[in-house]
Write a protein that holds these residues in place. Structure first.
Motif, PDB file in Angstrom:
ATOM      1  N   GLU A  34       0.729  -1.130   0.093  1.00  0.00           N
ATOM      2  CA  GLU A  34       0.051   0.088  -0.017  1.00  0.00           C
ATOM      3  C   GLU A  34       0.972   1.343  -0.237  1.00  0.00           C
ATOM      4  O   GLU A  34       0.583   2.248  -0.828  1.00  0.00           O
ATOM      5  CB  GLU A  34      -0.763  -0.153   1.336  1.00  0.00           C
ATOM      6  N   ARG A  52       1.830   4.362  -3.306  1.00  0.00           N
ATOM      7  CA  ARG A  52       1.791   5.745  -3.115  1.00  0.00           C
ATOM      8  C   ARG A  52       3.138   6.711  -3.418  1.00  0.00           C
ATOM      9  O   ARG A  52       2.980   7.717  -2.945  1.00  0.00           O
ATOM     10  CB  ARG A  52       0.987   5.923  -1.718  1.00  0.00           C
ATOM     11  N   ALA A 111      -4.671   7.528   7.121  1.00  0.00           N
ATOM     12  CA  ALA A 111      -6.127   7.755   6.821  1.00  0.00           C
ATOM     13  C   ALA A 111      -6.878   8.504   7.948  1.00  0.00           C
ATOM     14  O   ALA A 111      -7.910   9.476   7.637  1.00  0.00           O
ATOM     15  CB  ALA A 111      -6.696   6.467   6.536  1.00  0.00           C
ATOM     16  N   SER A 152     -10.398  18.520  -0.147  1.00  0.00           N
ATOM     17  CA  SER A 152      -9.634  17.560  -0.576  1.00  0.00           C
ATOM     18  C   SER A 152      -8.569  17.186  -0.027  1.00  0.00           C
ATOM     19  O   SER A 152      -7.972  15.900  -0.120  1.00  0.00           O
ATOM     20  CB  SER A 152      -8.894  17.836  -2.191  1.00  0.00           C
ATOM     21  N   GLY A 175      -3.633   6.027   2.939  1.00  0.00           N
ATOM     22  CA  GLY A 175      -4.921   4.948   2.720  1.00  0.00           C
ATOM     23  C   GLY A 175      -4.647   3.834   3.902  1.00  0.00           C
ATOM     24  O   GLY A 175      -5.411   2.869   3.914  1.00  0.00           O
ATOM     25  N   HIS A 211     -11.561   5.369   6.596  1.00  0.00           N
ATOM     26  CA  HIS A 211     -11.555   4.863   4.943  1.00  0.00           C
ATOM     27  C   HIS A 211     -12.407   5.451   4.168  1.00  0.00           C
ATOM     28  O   HIS A 211     -11.994   5.903   2.932  1.00  0.00           O
ATOM     29  CB  HIS A 211     -11.761   3.339   4.919  1.00  0.00           C
ATOM     30  N   SER A 212     -13.690   5.779   4.464  1.00  0.00           N
ATOM     31  CA  SER A 212     -14.655   6.304   3.826  1.00  0.00           C
ATOM     32  C   SER A 212     -14.657   7.806   3.384  1.00  0.00           C
ATOM     33  O   SER A 212     -14.229   8.318   2.221  1.00  0.00           O
ATOM     34  CB  SER A 212     -15.910   5.986   4.210  1.00  0.00           C
ATOM     35  N   THR A 226     -11.417   9.143   3.667  1.00  0.00           N
ATOM     36  CA  THR A 226     -10.382   9.223   2.577  1.00  0.00           C
ATOM     37  C   THR A 226     -10.716   9.064   1.416  1.00  0.00           C
ATOM     38  O   THR A 226     -10.313   9.892   0.337  1.00  0.00           O
ATOM     39  CB  THR A 226      -9.091   8.065   3.317  1.00  0.00           C
ATOM     40  N   ARG A 227     -11.740   8.070   1.126  1.00  0.00           N
ATOM     41  CA  ARG A 227     -12.135   7.890  -0.289  1.00  0.00           C
ATOM     42  C   ARG A 227     -12.918   9.447  -0.848  1.00  0.00           C
ATOM     43  O   ARG A 227     -12.589   9.642  -1.980  1.00  0.00           O
ATOM     44  CB  ARG A 227     -13.014   6.793  -0.575  1.00  0.00           C
ATOM     45  N   VAL A 228     -13.620   9.847  -0.033  1.00  0.00           N
ATOM     46  CA  VAL A 228     -14.147  11.332  -0.252  1.00  0.00           C
ATOM     47  C   VAL A 228     -13.255  12.245  -0.796  1.00  0.00           C
ATOM     48  O   VAL A 228     -13.383  12.990  -1.860  1.00  0.00           O
ATOM     49  CB  VAL A 228     -15.293  11.686   0.999  1.00  0.00           C
ATOM     50  N   GLU A 253     -10.170  11.715  -1.607  1.00  0.00           N
ATOM     51  CA  GLU A 253      -9.569  11.560  -2.912  1.00  0.00           C
ATOM     52  C   GLU A 253     -10.396  11.894  -4.104  1.00  0.00           C
ATOM     53  O   GLU A 253     -10.012  12.366  -5.354  1.00  0.00           O
ATOM     54  CB  GLU A 253      -9.161   9.904  -2.813  1.00  0.00           C
ATOM     55  N   ASN A 254     -11.690  11.677  -4.037  1.00  0.00           N
ATOM     56  CA  ASN A 254     -12.596  11.955  -5.094  1.00  0.00           C
ATOM     57  C   ASN A 254     -12.668  13.409  -5.291  1.00  0.00           C
ATOM     58  O   ASN A 254     -12.674  13.979  -6.495  1.00  0.00           O
ATOM     59  CB  ASN A 254     -14.063  11.697  -4.733  1.00  0.00           C
TER      60      ASN A 254
END
Length: 417
Positions: free
Chosen positions: A11, A15, A127, A148, A167, A215-216, A218-220, A222-223
């Motif tokens: 992981e 990155r 994360a 972001s 991550g 985690h969720s 962090t995904r937001v 990244e989006n």
């Protein structure tokens, strides 16, 4: 290597840059996140024949910090990694302690890296840090850029900062350290609810039943990073089409500017101010919105150490005289952090702003077609009260004013680095 260790290593490696620099630094505080990073980076460095160096910043604010640095030094020694402790002694008790400590930390790391020919340093943000940052910025009604979050790669003071653990959660890292039989030191301030980050940490724990986790979020983030990057490209292309650089100033086409979406207008303003005055904290959104309105309506205003000066369908963005008043350097040295003025050898010559006293001594400044306010904060050569030269105002007298080699190009500065 355990399955957990292999997963974390993969992981983190994913990155990092595809090709690592020959000499790489890692910042280690002694906490679980950075200790895990040190161990994992040591494995990666060994496998890719990279010279790894470690540094610990002791802010001098807690007596335990020196002991923690000694622990890191001993751990690095067992791993065969050179280690240094960087001590900060600069806080005088005024201002925001956390902010000053953060600025000092990056400054010390940059100086240390430069002294060892290290071009990049890995930092232990996780994360969880990303999620906490998201929540804090959400509370401040941040926009796309703020939400972001922490950037995985950033250039600061000539040093590339890498955050390869965004991550990975703290829990995973501590599980890994326990498996490895390696101890870490918990900073007691991580339990101090006076700090916003600790409050965000508690809130994040309460939100897990809604599926809102590190985690969720962090995904937001990244989006939103992808959205931010798209907006940066749009802002850059807009700047190319309607903004010209003239002797370090920006000249905007107001009619073209008025056709842009509000978000891109804001980015053009913030980008122009940052390029002229230097990158720091951007102006408050209310000030940026006022500047946008000033450009739309063709009225003068000031923002972030810069002036907005209307001229017909043009809007000039230039340095504000008050922001450079009192700044003095010698020829060949940086003035206002971005100008280098050179010319004939003149005893006692100084570089100072042209100012109200100097402009009347420049006979041809009107021929350049720019408003008078634009020239006032430009670099000039003085001997005592005698004006020798004002290169950007059309009075060169054998002198030249150039942007420093490390100053970014205007249009490229709209993209994250």
């Amino acid at each position: 290597m355990t399955e957990q260790a292999e997963r974390l290593r993969a992981e983190i490696r994913a990155r990092l840059p595809k090709t690592l620099p020959a000499r790489l630094g890692v910042a280690v505080s002694g906490g679980g996140d950075s200790v895990a990073l040190l161990l994992l980076m040591s494995k990666i460095a060994q496998s890719e024949q990279v010279a790894l160096f470690a540094a610990t910043v002791d802010h001098g604010l807690r007596p335990e910090a020196a002991v923690e640095a000694q622990y890191v030094s001993a751990l690095a020694g067992r791993l065969g990694i050179p280690h240094e402790t960087l001590v900060w002694t600069g806080w005088d008790g005024d201002g925001n302690l956390q902010d000053q400590a953060r600025q000092a930390r990056y400054r010390l790391l940059s100086d240390w890296a430069r002294g060892h020919a290290i071009s990049a340093v890995a930092l232990g943000h996780t994360a969880d840090d990303q999620a906490e940052t998201f929540l804090m910025r959400l509370g401040r009604a941040a926009g796309v850029t703020g939400l972001s979050g922490i950037r995985g790669k950033r250039l600061r003071d000539g040093l590339t900062l890498l955050r390869p653990m965004l991550g990975v959660t703290r829990r995973d890292l501590r599980t890994y350290l326990t498996e490895q039989g390696v101890e870490w030191i918990d900073d007691p301030s991580n339990q101090d609810i006076r700090f916003d980050r600790i409050k965000a940490r508690q809130v994040l724990s309460d939100l897990k039943d809604l599926g809102i986790t590190a985690h969720s979020l962090t995904r937001v983030a990244e989006n939103l990073t992808q959205a931010r990057e798209a907006l940066e490209v749009f802002a850059q292309e807009s700047a190319r089409s309607m903004a010209e650089v003239d002797a370090g100033d920006i000249c905007l086409d107001r009619a073209a500017f008025q056709t842009l979406p509000q978000e891109i207008k804001r980015r053009l303003v913030v980008g122009s101010i940052g390029w002229i005055a230097g990158r720091g904290y951007p102006p408050r959104q209310s000030a940026v919105d006022q500047a946008v309105q000033a450009i739309d309506t063709g009225t003068a205003t000031s923002i972030g150490g810069c002036l907005l000066v209307p001229q017909g369908n043009k809007m000039w963005i230039c340095r504000e005289l008050n922001a450079v008043q009192g700044k003095v350097t010698r020829p060949g040295q940086k003035w206002d952090n971005r100008w280098i003025v050179t010319g004939p050898l003149v005893a006692d010559a100084q570089i100072r702003p042209l100012g109200e006293a100097g402009l009347p001594q420049v006979p041809d400044w009107r021929n350049l077609g720019k408003p008078r306010q634009v020239f006032l904060a430009s670099p000039a050569v003085w001997v005592a009260d005698e004006l020798v030269a004002a290169p950007n105002a059309g009075f060169s007298n054998g002198w030249h004013a150039e942007l420093a080699p490390d100053w970014p190009q205007f249009h490229s500065s709209f993209l994250s680095h």
